[in-house]
Design an enzyme around this catalytic site. Structure first.
Site, PDB file in Angstrom:
ATOM      1  N   CYS A  80      -8.024  -5.446  -6.064  1.00 16.44           N
ATOM      2  CA  CYS A  80      -7.678  -4.027  -5.045  1.00 16.44           C
ATOM      3  C   CYS A  80      -8.626  -2.763  -5.895  1.00 16.44           C
ATOM      4  O   CYS A  80      -7.955  -2.216  -6.497  1.00 16.44           O
ATOM      5  CB  CYS A  80      -6.268  -3.697  -4.905  1.00 16.44           C
ATOM      6  N   ALA A  88     -10.859  -0.405  -5.095  1.00 16.76           N
ATOM      7  CA  ALA A  88     -11.402   0.947  -5.007  1.00 16.76           C
ATOM      8  C   ALA A  88     -10.053   1.970  -5.471  1.00 16.76           C
ATOM      9  O   ALA A  88      -8.930   1.597  -5.532  1.00 16.76           O
ATOM     10  CB  ALA A  88     -11.165   1.138  -3.311  1.00 16.76           C
ATOM     11  N   GLY A 100     -12.325   2.198  -7.975  1.00 19.20           N
ATOM     12  CA  GLY A 100     -13.423   1.722  -8.920  1.00 19.20           C
ATOM     13  C   GLY A 100     -13.132   2.200 -10.440  1.00 19.20           C
ATOM     14  O   GLY A 100     -13.807   1.600 -11.322  1.00 19.20           O
ATOM     15  N   GLY A 101     -12.170   2.906 -10.589  1.00 21.28           N
ATOM     16  CA  GLY A 101     -11.997   3.402 -12.080  1.00 21.28           C
ATOM     17  C   GLY A 101     -11.878   2.405 -13.019  1.00 21.28           C
ATOM     18  O   GLY A 101     -12.244   2.209 -14.143  1.00 21.28           O
ATOM     19  N   ARG A 104     -13.643   2.635   1.377  1.00 17.87           N
ATOM     20  CA  ARG A 104     -13.450   2.823   0.172  1.00 17.87           C
ATOM     21  C   ARG A 104     -14.179   2.166  -1.060  1.00 17.87           C
ATOM     22  O   ARG A 104     -14.385   2.688  -2.094  1.00 17.87           O
ATOM     23  CB  ARG A 104     -12.102   2.743  -0.089  1.00 17.87           C
ATOM     24  N   ASP A 115      -9.948  -9.332   2.361  1.00 12.71           N
ATOM     25  CA  ASP A 115      -8.538  -9.141   2.046  1.00 12.71           C
ATOM     26  C   ASP A 115      -8.196  -9.988   0.685  1.00 12.71           C
ATOM     27  O   ASP A 115      -8.324 -11.356   0.840  1.00 12.71           O
ATOM     28  CB  ASP A 115      -7.621  -9.450   3.299  1.00 12.71           C
ATOM     29  N   ASP A 145      -4.011  -4.044  -9.424  1.00 10.99           N
ATOM     30  CA  ASP A 145      -3.470  -2.609  -9.227  1.00 10.99           C
ATOM     31  C   ASP A 145      -3.290  -2.558  -7.838  1.00 10.99           C
ATOM     32  O   ASP A 145      -3.896  -2.220  -7.157  1.00 10.99           O
ATOM     33  CB  ASP A 145      -4.460  -1.748  -9.970  1.00 10.99           C
ATOM     34  N   CYS A 172       1.631   2.290  -9.172  1.00 11.38           N
ATOM     35  CA  CYS A 172       1.990   3.715  -9.468  1.00 11.38           C
ATOM     36  C   CYS A 172       3.162   4.152  -8.637  1.00 11.38           C
ATOM     37  O   CYS A 172       3.289   5.181  -8.346  1.00 11.38           O
ATOM     38  CB  CYS A 172       0.861   4.581  -9.472  1.00 11.38           C
TER      39      CYS A 172
END
Lengths: 293, 150
Positions: free
Chosen positions: A107, A109, A111-112, A136, A158, A174, A225
């Site tokens: 997942c 986006a 992109g960090g 995104r 997906d 993530d 998070c």
């Protein structure tokens, strides 16, 4: 089942007294594909930026002061660093894919973490990034280009259903989650337990697929998070009960994963996960390192 | 490919890219290394692959990866500038001759030049006269990253 008092009450029940006012300071991550830490710090400090090394991060620095937007500097545009919150630098650092890995960012986006994985890989090996939002993904494309990444394929799709005809030695999930109030002042007025439950169900689908896509002996790093155990420890408990998976211990900041959640006793191995409550210099975060026998 | 090749010619690059070496995805061009090609087993949903070169617009819009490749190549036309001039250039401004610290190989009116600061390319432009002055007209700069996302 919503609102500030409701959620703070849940956290207290889990053993954490929070005010609901905790925030997270801005942080940057130096991109070793483009420059050494010393060079970037020297240039930014020459422009009046004050930074402090975050001891448990390889290339992470807390921003103490900056007189301008760090997301619009010459060095940022050159890809010498990225703006990335402290805790969100942990998943890729713990997964630590190398130059011979075939790695997946499920997942990806914005992109960090994808560019951080590419940096650990030395821009070698194979890195595949997937996201379900085409809009995104433009940010992922821009980040890869800006940071000088050339070892990646990006797919729109997906991640819970995608089949790329290959298996992976390292997988980062993530997962899309409910987030937490430390990065969103309106969080308490937006989130309900229904959101949490919907996210937890989606995360289980992604977790199951992640394990299928992993080669035997490979490593899956699961992170959110979210502070809600339904999206964190309870998902890992579900994974242990329903899949052939093992947990590796995670060392680092934060506390062990909870093994007692609202009167439910979990598998003691769940304590090998890591939970970061907001207020200790990071946002709320959860990490689990899953291995496939 | 026609616009890409024209840009390479303008910058005096010796880089040659055959049709077979370049992969097109939508309006974007890429080169993909052998290790990555080996794992490229599904095309459906693919939006980006390997080294992004740029995309077709009215002019070819080069990627920062391509610009950096060209800046590292001996023989391409370049101007070297200090930090302040590089910053103004990425803000979309043209460069006045007095901001240029060094020109490779020499100033040729009408020619295209990469703008380089500290060995890193921040864009490119074309030398023109503007009244009495000579300027490097900004044709593309890295500030594009911010414009794309705004």
């Amino acid at each position: 089942m919503r609102g500030r008092e409701f959620f703070l009450g849940r956290y207290a029940e889990l053993g954490q007294r929070l005010t609901g006012e905790e925030t997270t300071p801005q942080a940057i991550r130096v991109n070793p594909l483009k420059a050494g830490d010393g060079h970037v710090i020297e240039v930014l400090e020459g422009e009046g930026v004050r930074l402090r090394k975050i001891p448990y991060l390889d290339h992470g620095y807390r921003v103490i002061h900056s007189g301008f937007s760090l997301g619009a500097s010459l060095e940022y545009l050159l890809g010498l660093y990225s703006i990335q919150e402290t805790a969100s630098q942990l998943p890729a650092q713990m997964l630590r894919p190398g130059p011979v890995d075939v790695a997946l960012d499920m997942c990806s986006a914005p992109g960090g973490k994808t560019t951080q994985m590419a940096a650990y890989m030395g821009d070698q090996g194979v890195l595949i990034a997937v996201d379900s939002s085409r809009d995104r993904l433009y940010a992922v494309e821009n980040s890869l280009e800006r940071c000088g990444v050339t070892n990646a394929l990006i797919y729109h799709g997906d991640a819970a259903a995608i089949d790329l005809g290959t298996r992976f030695t390292k997988v980062l999930l993530d997962a899309p989650c409910s987030g937490n109030y430390a990065t969103d002042p309106k969080w308490f007025s937006k989130r309900t337990m229904r959101d949490v439950e919907a996210n937890a169900a989606r995360q289980r689908r992604l977790l199951g697929r992640a394990l299928e896509l992993l080669e035997p002996g490979g490593t899956l790093l699961y992170s959110t998070c979210s502070l809600e155990p339904e999206e964190d420890e309870l998902n890992i408990q579900w994974l242990l009960e329903n899949h052939d998976a093992e947990l590796a211990p995670i060392n680092g900041p934060g506390a062990p994963g909870l093994t007692s959640v609202f009167s439910e006793e979990l598998d003691p191995r769940v304590s090998r996960c890591r939970r970061l409550w907001p207020g200790g210099g990071t946002q709320g975060f959860f990490l689990a390192e899953v291995t496939k026998p | 490919m026609r616009l890409l090749r024209r840009l390479l010619r303008h910058l005096n690059s010796s880089l040659t890219l055959s049709e077979a070496e370049v992969t097109r995805i939508n309006d974007k061009y890429f080169t993909i290394g052998p290790v990555l090609i080996d794992r490229l087993r599904v095309r459906e949903g693919l939006v980006y692959a390997g080294r992004y070169l740029g995309r077709d617009r009215r002019l070819f819009e080069p990627s920062s990866l391509l610009l950096q490749m060209l800046a590292s190549e001996p023989g391409t036309y370049k101007v070297h500038v200090g930090r302040a001039a590089a910053w103004l250039f990425v803000c979309g401004r043209d460069l006045f001759e007095e901001s240029v610290e060094e020109i490779e190989p020499r100033l040729i009116l009408g020619a295209h030049y990469l703008v380089v600061h500290g060995g890193r390319c921040v864009g490119y432009g074309r030398y023109e006269t503007a009244g009495e002055r000579r300027v490097l007209r900004n044709l593309f700069d890295l500030g594009d990253f911010l414009r794309r996302e705004s």
